[in-house]
Each structure stands twice: as C-alpha cells, then as structure tokens.
Design a protein around this motif. Sequence first.
Motif, mmCIF file in Angstrom:
data_model
loop_
_atom_site.group_PDB
_atom_site.id
_atom_site.type_symbol
_atom_site.label_atom_id
_atom_site.label_comp_id
_atom_site.label_asym_id
_atom_site.label_seq_id
_atom_site.Cartn_x
_atom_site.Cartn_y
_atom_site.Cartn_z
ATOM 1 N N ILE A 1 57.037 10.433 5.302
ATOM 2 C CA ILE A 1 56.909 9.928 3.928
ATOM 3 C C ILE A 1 58.089 10.322 3.037
ATOM 4 C CG2 ILE A 1 55.547 10.158 1.812
ATOM 5 C CD1 ILE A 1 53.038 9.759 3.554
ATOM 6 N N PRO A 2 58.552 11.574 3.040
ATOM 7 C CA PRO A 2 59.730 11.881 2.202
ATOM 8 C C PRO A 2 60.955 11.039 2.585
ATOM 9 C CG PRO A 2 58.655 13.903 2.883
ATOM 10 C CD PRO A 2 58.011 12.790 3.655
ATOM 11 N N GLU A 3 61.135 10.781 3.865
ATOM 12 C CA GLU A 3 62.273 9.967 4.295
ATOM 13 C C GLU A 3 62.108 8.516 3.843
ATOM 14 O OE1 GLU A 3 64.991 9.185 8.231
ATOM 15 O OE2 GLU A 3 63.394 10.679 8.337
ATOM 16 N N LEU A 4 60.890 8.008 3.900
ATOM 17 C CA LEU A 4 60.630 6.652 3.408
ATOM 18 C C LEU A 4 60.838 6.560 1.897
ATOM 19 C CD1 LEU A 4 57.459 5.763 5.486
ATOM 20 C CD2 LEU A 4 59.674 4.609 5.589
ATOM 21 N N GLU A 5 60.385 7.573 1.180
ATOM 22 C CA GLU A 5 60.579 7.587 -0.274
ATOM 23 C C GLU A 5 62.064 7.613 -0.617
ATOM 24 O OE1 GLU A 5 56.424 9.623 -1.777
ATOM 25 O OE2 GLU A 5 58.061 10.954 -1.168
ATOM 26 N N HIS A 6 62.841 8.360 0.145
ATOM 27 C CA HIS A 6 64.285 8.407 -0.074
ATOM 28 C C HIS A 6 64.913 7.036 0.194
ATOM 29 C CE1 HIS A 6 68.203 10.200 -0.544
ATOM 30 N NE2 HIS A 6 68.569 9.742 0.636
ATOM 31 N N ALA A 7 64.490 6.372 1.259
ATOM 32 C CA ALA A 7 65.001 5.027 1.560
ATOM 33 C C ALA A 7 64.656 4.060 0.431
ATOM 34 C CB ALA A 7 64.435 4.535 2.892
ATOM 35 N N LEU A 8 63.463 4.190 -0.141
ATOM 36 C CA LEU A 8 63.073 3.340 -1.270
ATOM 37 C C LEU A 8 63.966 3.599 -2.487
ATOM 38 C CD1 LEU A 8 59.196 3.541 -0.930
ATOM 39 C CD2 LEU A 8 60.574 1.439 -0.796
#
Length: 128
Positions: free
Chosen positions: A30-37
Amino acid sequence: MITIEHSTDRDLIVMRASGTLTTHDYDTAIPELEHALELSERPLRVMIKLEDFQGWEIGALWRELEFDLKYRNDFGRIAVIGETQLEEWGTTLSAPFTKAEMRFFPTNRTDEAEAWLRQAPSPPAETT
C-alpha cells in the motif's frame, strides 16, 4: 505475495499477485501504491498479473476493499491478467469498488491488455 514494477511511464504500474495474499503483503504494497499515485500525472493505470493466485486471507481482503474504496477515483484503466474462470469472475465482482475501467484478459492475451491500458479511457456513460 504482491510485487510492484514501475514503468518508465509514471502513470502505469504492473502488480504481480501470487499465492495467498496476507495483511503483511498489503502493509508492504500500500505505501508503494500510494507513492505511485502521488507521482502519477493522471489517473494511474495498472496491470495486475495473477500468477498461481490462491486468494486472500480475510484480513487481507478487508485491506484490499478499504484501499479500493479510499482510492476509487484515482485509477484509470485496470487490466487483470489471469489464468482461470474464477479470476475472471473475481474481476467482475471487484469492478463496483472502483470508478476505473476494469477488464480481464487471459494470460495468452497480455499484449492486448497492454495496448488497452495505453488507450485513452472511454468517456463515462450518460445517465438520463
């Protein structure tokens, strides 16, 4: 296990999901996905590759649903690449949790999925 591959196109990522997903998998992803967003200049497009996918532990499924609802407006197209009819059915059931266009592709049609992801999203249907 969830792995995330970042494309040179910052608006596209590839996620791989395999085995049985756990809350630990989501705590990491989730933190990596949030960063990609955050880095994305437009709605993020995602290719999800299901590889020997066995489903979710109940806590992990809950985390998935929470994430999907929180970020339901932030994704463009989502292509799910899978191997089984059950995975195709799961894609159909997941679609209401996001405003993104979501489509299932069998593993032998990955090139078609990539081409579809790169197209502009369809305009929303008009309601009367």
